[in-house]
Write a protein that holds these residues in place. Structure first.
Motif, PDB file in Angstrom:
ATOM      1  N   ARG A  32      -1.079  11.001  -4.067  1.00 44.63           N
ATOM      2  CA  ARG A  32      -2.251  10.180  -4.389  1.00 44.63           C
ATOM      3  C   ARG A  32      -2.935   9.808  -3.097  1.00 44.63           C
ATOM      4  N   PHE A  33      -4.239   9.566  -3.193  1.00 44.15           N
ATOM      5  CA  PHE A  33      -4.955   8.976  -2.062  1.00 44.15           C
ATOM      6  C   PHE A  33      -5.349   7.572  -2.499  1.00 44.15           C
ATOM      7  N   PRO A  34      -4.853   6.543  -1.758  1.00 46.40           N
ATOM      8  CA  PRO A  34      -5.002   5.162  -2.243  1.00 46.40           C
ATOM      9  C   PRO A  34      -5.900   4.266  -1.389  1.00 46.40           C
ATOM     10  N   PRO A  35      -7.195   4.486  -1.345  1.00 49.10           N
ATOM     11  CA  PRO A  35      -8.047   3.640  -0.498  1.00 49.10           C
ATOM     12  C   PRO A  35      -8.229   2.237  -1.066  1.00 49.10           C
ATOM     13  N   GLU A  36      -8.364   1.294  -0.157  1.00 52.10           N
ATOM     14  CA  GLU A  36      -8.770  -0.040  -0.571  1.00 52.10           C
ATOM     15  C   GLU A  36     -10.298  -0.059  -0.530  1.00 52.10           C
ATOM     16  N   PRO A  37     -10.960  -0.457  -1.616  1.00 50.89           N
ATOM     17  CA  PRO A  37     -12.434  -0.398  -1.605  1.00 50.89           C
ATOM     18  C   PRO A  37     -13.062  -1.570  -0.848  1.00 50.89           C
ATOM     19  N   LEU A  41     -15.240   5.242   3.701  1.00 52.71           N
ATOM     20  CA  LEU A  41     -14.181   6.090   4.256  1.00 52.71           C
ATOM     21  C   LEU A  41     -14.605   6.636   5.617  1.00 52.71           C
ATOM     22  N   HIS A  42     -13.628   6.775   6.522  1.00 51.52           N
ATOM     23  CA  HIS A  42     -13.904   7.372   7.822  1.00 51.52           C
ATOM     24  C   HIS A  42     -13.068   8.636   8.005  1.00 51.52           C
ATOM     25  N   ILE A  43     -13.216   9.239   9.161  1.00 46.01           N
ATOM     26  CA  ILE A  43     -12.560  10.532   9.366  1.00 46.01           C
ATOM     27  C   ILE A  43     -11.037  10.414   9.374  1.00 46.01           C
ATOM     28  N   GLY A  44     -10.521   9.211   9.676  1.00 45.19           N
ATOM     29  CA  GLY A  44      -9.073   8.989   9.545  1.00 45.19           C
ATOM     30  C   GLY A  44      -8.646   9.120   8.097  1.00 45.19           C
ATOM     31  N   HIS A  45      -9.454   8.569   7.205  1.00 47.16           N
ATOM     32  CA  HIS A  45      -9.143   8.722   5.785  1.00 47.16           C
ATOM     33  C   HIS A  45      -9.213  10.196   5.382  1.00 47.16           C
ATOM     34  N   ALA A  46     -10.140  10.924   6.003  1.00 45.22           N
ATOM     35  CA  ALA A  46     -10.256  12.352   5.669  1.00 45.22           C
ATOM     36  C   ALA A  46      -8.938  13.068   5.957  1.00 45.22           C
ATOM     37  N   LYS A  47      -8.273  12.643   7.018  1.00 43.42           N
ATOM     38  CA  LYS A  47      -6.975  13.250   7.338  1.00 43.42           C
ATOM     39  C   LYS A  47      -5.994  13.015   6.187  1.00 43.42           C
ATOM     40  N   SER A  48      -5.979  11.793   5.694  1.00 50.62           N
ATOM     41  CA  SER A  48      -5.082  11.451   4.591  1.00 50.62           C
ATOM     42  C   SER A  48      -5.496  12.167   3.299  1.00 50.62           C
ATOM     43  N   ILE A  49      -6.799  12.278   3.075  1.00 50.62           N
ATOM     44  CA  ILE A  49      -7.303  12.967   1.876  1.00 50.62           C
ATOM     45  C   ILE A  49      -6.908  14.445   1.919  1.00 50.62           C
ATOM     46  N   CYS A 231       1.905   7.809   3.597  1.00 48.94           N
ATOM     47  CA  CYS A 231       1.098   6.727   4.166  1.00 48.94           C
ATOM     48  C   CYS A 231       1.219   6.745   5.690  1.00 48.94           C
ATOM     49  N   THR A 232       0.532   5.849   6.350  1.00 49.61           N
ATOM     50  CA  THR A 232       0.538   5.875   7.814  1.00 49.61           C
ATOM     51  C   THR A 232       1.705   5.043   8.373  1.00 49.61           C
ATOM     52  N   LEU A 233       1.995   5.307   9.657  1.00 52.74           N
ATOM     53  CA  LEU A 233       3.216   4.798  10.296  1.00 52.74           C
ATOM     54  C   LEU A 233       3.431   3.292  10.223  1.00 52.74           C
ATOM     55  N   GLU A 258       5.995   8.452   6.022  1.00 53.82           N
ATOM     56  CA  GLU A 258       4.955   7.974   6.934  1.00 53.82           C
ATOM     57  C   GLU A 258       4.571   9.046   7.958  1.00 53.82           C
ATOM     58  N   PHE A 259       3.278   9.088   8.283  1.00 50.93           N
ATOM     59  CA  PHE A 259       2.799   9.993   9.332  1.00 50.93           C
ATOM     60  C   PHE A 259       1.863   9.217  10.246  1.00 50.93           C
ATOM     61  N   ALA A 260       1.572   9.797  11.416  1.00 54.02           N
ATOM     62  CA  ALA A 260       0.739   9.111  12.406  1.00 54.02           C
ATOM     63  C   ALA A 260      -0.718   9.157  11.985  1.00 54.02           C
ATOM     64  N   ARG A 261      -1.381   8.002  12.079  1.00 48.47           N
ATOM     65  CA  ARG A 261      -2.792   7.957  11.718  1.00 48.47           C
ATOM     66  C   ARG A 261      -3.621   8.678  12.778  1.00 48.47           C
ATOM     67  N   LEU A 262      -4.795   9.076  12.382  1.00 51.61           N
ATOM     68  CA  LEU A 262      -5.706   9.710  13.321  1.00 51.61           C
ATOM     69  C   LEU A 262      -6.394   8.657  14.175  1.00 51.61           C
ATOM     70  N   ASN A 263      -6.355   8.837  15.474  1.00 54.46           N
ATOM     71  CA  ASN A 263      -7.197   8.077  16.396  1.00 54.46           C
ATOM     72  C   ASN A 263      -8.086   9.097  17.080  1.00 54.46           C
ATOM     73  N   VAL A 268     -14.207   4.141  17.043  1.00 57.75           N
ATOM     74  CA  VAL A 268     -13.187   3.266  16.475  1.00 57.75           C
ATOM     75  C   VAL A 268     -12.967   3.680  15.026  1.00 57.75           C
ATOM     76  N   LEU A 269     -11.716   3.616  14.586  1.00 55.06           N
ATOM     77  CA  LEU A 269     -11.398   3.967  13.205  1.00 55.06           C
ATOM     78  C   LEU A 269     -10.676   2.794  12.554  1.00 55.06           C
ATOM     79  N   SER A 270     -11.361   1.723  12.433  1.00 47.56           N
ATOM     80  CA  SER A 270     -10.795   0.601  11.701  1.00 47.56           C
ATOM     81  C   SER A 270     -11.942   0.060  10.869  1.00 47.56           C
ATOM     82  N   LYS A 271     -11.663  -0.102   9.586  1.00 52.61           N
ATOM     83  CA  LYS A 271     -12.743  -0.543   8.698  1.00 52.61           C
ATOM     84  C   LYS A 271     -13.293  -1.888   9.129  1.00 52.61           C
ATOM     85  N   ARG A 272     -12.407  -2.751   9.623  1.00 45.21           N
ATOM     86  CA  ARG A 272     -12.856  -4.081  10.034  1.00 45.21           C
ATOM     87  C   ARG A 272     -13.863  -3.969  11.187  1.00 45.21           C
TER      88      ARG A 272
HETATM   89  P1  ATP Z   1      -8.337   0.663   8.216  1.00 49.91           P
HETATM   90  O1  ATP Z   1      -7.252   0.503   9.214  1.00 49.91           O
HETATM   91  O2  ATP Z   1      -9.498   1.465   8.701  1.00 49.91           O
HETATM   92  O3  ATP Z   1      -8.763  -0.624   7.564  1.00 49.91           O
HETATM   93  P2  ATP Z   1      -6.671   1.170   5.985  1.00 49.91           P
HETATM   94  O4  ATP Z   1      -5.406   1.841   6.212  1.00 49.91           O
HETATM   95  O5  ATP Z   1      -6.598  -0.276   5.744  1.00 49.91           O
HETATM   96  O6  ATP Z   1      -7.696   1.572   7.093  1.00 49.91           O
HETATM   97  P3  ATP Z   1      -6.973   2.122   3.328  1.00 49.91           P
HETATM   98  O7  ATP Z   1      -8.158   2.093   2.460  1.00 49.91           O
HETATM   99  O8  ATP Z   1      -5.808   1.297   2.954  1.00 49.91           O
HETATM  100  O9  ATP Z   1      -7.474   1.775   4.777  1.00 49.91           O
HETATM  101  O10 ATP Z   1      -6.522   3.626   3.562  1.00 49.91           O
HETATM  102  C1  ATP Z   1      -6.306   4.549   2.522  1.00 49.91           C
HETATM  103  C2  ATP Z   1      -5.353   5.586   2.986  1.00 49.91           C
HETATM  104  O11 ATP Z   1      -5.851   6.235   4.146  1.00 49.91           O
HETATM  105  C3  ATP Z   1      -4.018   4.975   3.362  1.00 49.91           C
HETATM  106  O12 ATP Z   1      -3.001   5.797   2.827  1.00 49.91           O
HETATM  107  C4  ATP Z   1      -4.025   4.983   4.857  1.00 49.91           C
HETATM  108  O13 ATP Z   1      -2.736   5.102   5.346  1.00 49.91           O
HETATM  109  C5  ATP Z   1      -4.903   6.196   5.176  1.00 49.91           C
HETATM  110  N1  ATP Z   1      -5.557   6.035   6.470  1.00 49.91           N
HETATM  111  C6  ATP Z   1      -6.312   5.002   6.888  1.00 49.91           C
HETATM  112  N2  ATP Z   1      -6.711   5.177   8.161  1.00 49.91           N
HETATM  113  C7  ATP Z   1      -6.191   6.356   8.570  1.00 49.91           C
HETATM  114  C8  ATP Z   1      -6.230   7.098   9.795  1.00 49.91           C
HETATM  115  N3  ATP Z   1      -6.886   6.656  10.860  1.00 49.91           N
HETATM  116  N4  ATP Z   1      -5.567   8.282   9.846  1.00 49.91           N
HETATM  117  C9  ATP Z   1      -4.914   8.741   8.766  1.00 49.91           C
HETATM  118  N5  ATP Z   1      -4.832   8.102   7.596  1.00 49.91           N
HETATM  119  C10 ATP Z   1      -5.454   6.911   7.481  1.00 49.91           C
END
Ligand code: ATP
Ligand code: MG
Length: 562
Positions: A32-37, A41-49, A231-233, A258-263, A268-272
């Motif tokens: 599953r891909f489980p985003p919090e709305p 979405l950013h390119i880090g999420h694309a890695k997970s997708i 999910c991420t680390l 768990e796997f390493a998130r994309l940086n 910056v790859l943080s939704k906040r």
């Molecule tokens: P952010 O840190 O940007 O707020 P998040 O992890 O809180 O991201 P979610 O909506 O919870 O955002 O993410 C959905 C899925 O995408 C989760 O399984 C999360 O682990 C994964 N994900 C988020 N950021 C990355 C990233 N940089 N690289 C790989 N996967 C990521």
């Protein structure tokens, strides 16, 4: 690249293989891909997708899209819609399996009640501050709350009152009863339900208590029959808790991996943080072409295949690292080099008048659409007495290595003629070059000289009378520093002030007059561009530069190998 192992498979695929071998899930693969709305979405999420949907495709399994919408305060329908659009655009499909954690609120509430009945959860009435103090630290064990030994009846009654709205936010929380002395802080009686008098984007006013992420995630996986919950680390330390809930509830167990998130460098790859850029107006919105969001990359001109290929290239690893943004840029160039038609456009124009070309005369010259792909054919480009060339392609005092136009020098106009500069018209006050007077050699039509005469410079150009006026937005990296979030300074201090330069007017050849929003082209010698899908209109062409032509990836790769 990073998925090196005997079979060239990454560690997650090896785990799935082993599970299929042992029959752990009966050969089933369901991710599953489980985003919090709470953002785009950013390119880090694309890695997970790509990983989650990719696993499902490869193993002939299924992948769900599940919104992790347990926190009513930060979540919005706009985000839900953008996420759906972006995952589809990336090329993935969840069939009829679009779920929301909020769909499970009733079930989760029942699970919580079950834990209370089993003596595995209790209502705590300490304040948030006190709870923090009681929790202890990494070096200090925690202390039991004085409310930890409430009876099951008392807990059930209080939890029911929490649910029915009798208490204010923060007055009580429901906690799992695990171990306040656990070396893992996540296991020190974590909160599982809190009071929040807030409407939810889907359940409205039905609930005033909401499950914590940790209490919702694993159970949602379980309800959906997920096999491998990737999910991420940062969730590695939560895995014992993930397992604890499923074991105590006696329900189906998914395996968290768990796997390493994309940086990515220079962003910056943080939704906040991305939200801050949007809210403070540093960028024009979530889809600003400088944003590392899927919608920003799309608007910038990235095709979905490029993002997928990039994710494949970076692979999946267990250790955090920063990927060079140059690799992403290299990947998009590689694709557009083959697929984008080439045209001529002048973004910083200076007028050229061809003195010996008759006024009122014109002709059409043949131009190749893409030398990498002969099937893309040719087109006609109009030529006339007055042209535009790039201001930068002329120097009055050329240095030794400048081979383009200069007084008395002959150059080639691509697909057209050789021209020689015979005069420079300048503004008498400012000294600015207003016009370049040139002569052309009619014998060089098409850009070849019949007598084997060589010229060193080949310039792009457009015919002033025929060119279409446009606006070009020249995007560059958003930050000046490879890692803008390291160190104590505010990441906003490192914004690249030249991350957007606008060139207006920019003149493009008439073949682009009716270019569709979103279409991608190469402006010869300048870079890859796409027609902006937001600000373009029938009478207004706006081009976004996806990337300039020069590729820095090979150099970086060489340095990394050293
Ligand atoms: P952010 O840190 O940007 O707020 P998040 O992890 O809180 O991201 P979610 O909506 O919870 O955002 O993410 C959905 C899925 O995408 C989760 O399984 C999360 O682990 C994964 N994900 C988020 N950021 C990355 C990233 N940089 N690289 C790989 N996967 C990521
Ligand atoms: Mg998250």
């Amino acid at each position: 690249m990073s998925n090196d192992s005997a079979q060239g498979k990454d560690f997650i695929r090896l785990i799935v293989d082993a599970d299929n071998e042992s029959g752990k899930y009966g050969g089933r693969v369901h991710t599953r891909f489980p985003p919090e709305p709470n953002g785009y979405l950013h390119i880090g999420h694309a890695k997970s997708i790509c990983l989650n949907f990719g696993l499902a495709e490869e193993y002939k399994g299924l992948c769900n899209l599940r919104f992790d919408d347990t926190n009513p305060s930060k979540e919005e329908t706009e985000y839900v819609e953008s996420i759906i659009e972006d995952v589809h655009w990336l090329g993935f499909d969840w069939g009829d399996r679009l779920f929301y954690a909020s769909d499970y609120f009733d079930q989760l509430h029942e699970y919580a009640t079950h834990l209370i009945r089993e003596g595995k959860a209790y209502v705590d009435s300490l304040s948030a501050d006190e709870i923090r103090k009681y929790r202890g630290t990494l070096t200090e064990t925690g202390k039991n709350s004085p409310y930890r030994d409430r009876t099951v009846e008392e807990n059930l009654e209080l939890f029911e009152k929490m649910r029915s709205g009798e208490f204010k936010d923060g007055a009580h929380v429901l906690r799992a009863k695990i171990d306040m002395a656990s070396p893992n802080l996540n296991m020190r009686d974590p909160a599982i339900y809190r009071i929040k008098h807030e409407d939810h984007h889907r359940t409205g006013a039905k609930w005033c208590i909401y499950p914590m992420y940790d209490f919702a995630h694993g159970q949602s996986d379980s309800i959906e029959g997920i096999t491998h919950s990737v999910c991420t680390l940062e969730f590695e330390d939560h895995r014992p808790l993930y397992d604890w809930f499923l074991i105590e509830l006696g329900i189906y167990r998914s395996q968290q991996i768990e796997f390493a998130r994309l940086n990515l460098s220079y962003t910056v790859l943080s939704k906040r943080k991305l939200l801050e850029l949007v809210e403070e107006g540093i960028v024009s919105g979530w889809d600003d072409p400088r944003m590392p969001t899927i919608s920003g990359l799309r608007r910038r001109g990235f095709p979905p295949e490029v993002i997928r290929r990039f994710c494949e290239r970076i692979g999946v690893a267990k250790r955090d690292s920063i990927v060079e943004i140059a690799l992403l840029e290299h990947t998009v160039r590689e694709e557009l080099n083959r697929t984008a038609p080439r045209v001529m456009a002048v973004i910083d124009p200076v007028k050229v008048v061809i003195l010996n070309y008759p006024e009122g005369q014109g002709e059409e010259l043949d131009a190749i659409n893409n030398p990498e792909d002969p099937a893309m054919g040719t087109r006609k480009v109009p030529f006339s007495r007055v042209l535009y060339i790039e201001r930068d392609d002329f120097r009055e005092d050329p240095h030794r290595k400048f081979f383009r136009l200069a007084p008395g020098r002959e150059v080639r106009l691509r697909y057209a003629y050789f021209i020689t500069c015979v005069d420079v018209v300048k503004d008498p006050e400012t000294g600015e070059v207003l016009e370049l007077h040139c002569e052309y050699d009619p014998a060089t039509r098409g850009g070849d000289s019949p007598d084997g005469r060589k010229v060193r410079g080949t310039l792009h150009w457009v015919s002033a009378d025929h060119a279409v006026r446009a606006e070009a937005r020249l995007y560059d990296r958003l930050f000046l520093k490879p890692n803008p979030t390291e160190g104590k300074e505010d990441f906003r201090d490192f914004i690249n002030p030249d991350s957007l330069r606008v060139s207006d007017p920019c003149w493009v050849e008439p073949s682009l007059k009716d270019a569709e929003p979103g279409s991608r082209i190469q402006f010869e010698r300048l870079g890859y561009f796409c027609v902006d899908s937001v600000d373009s209109a029938p009478d207004r062409l706006v081009f976004n530069r996806t990337v300039p032509l020069r590729d820095s990836w090979a150099k970086i790769e060489r340095q990394m190998k050293k």
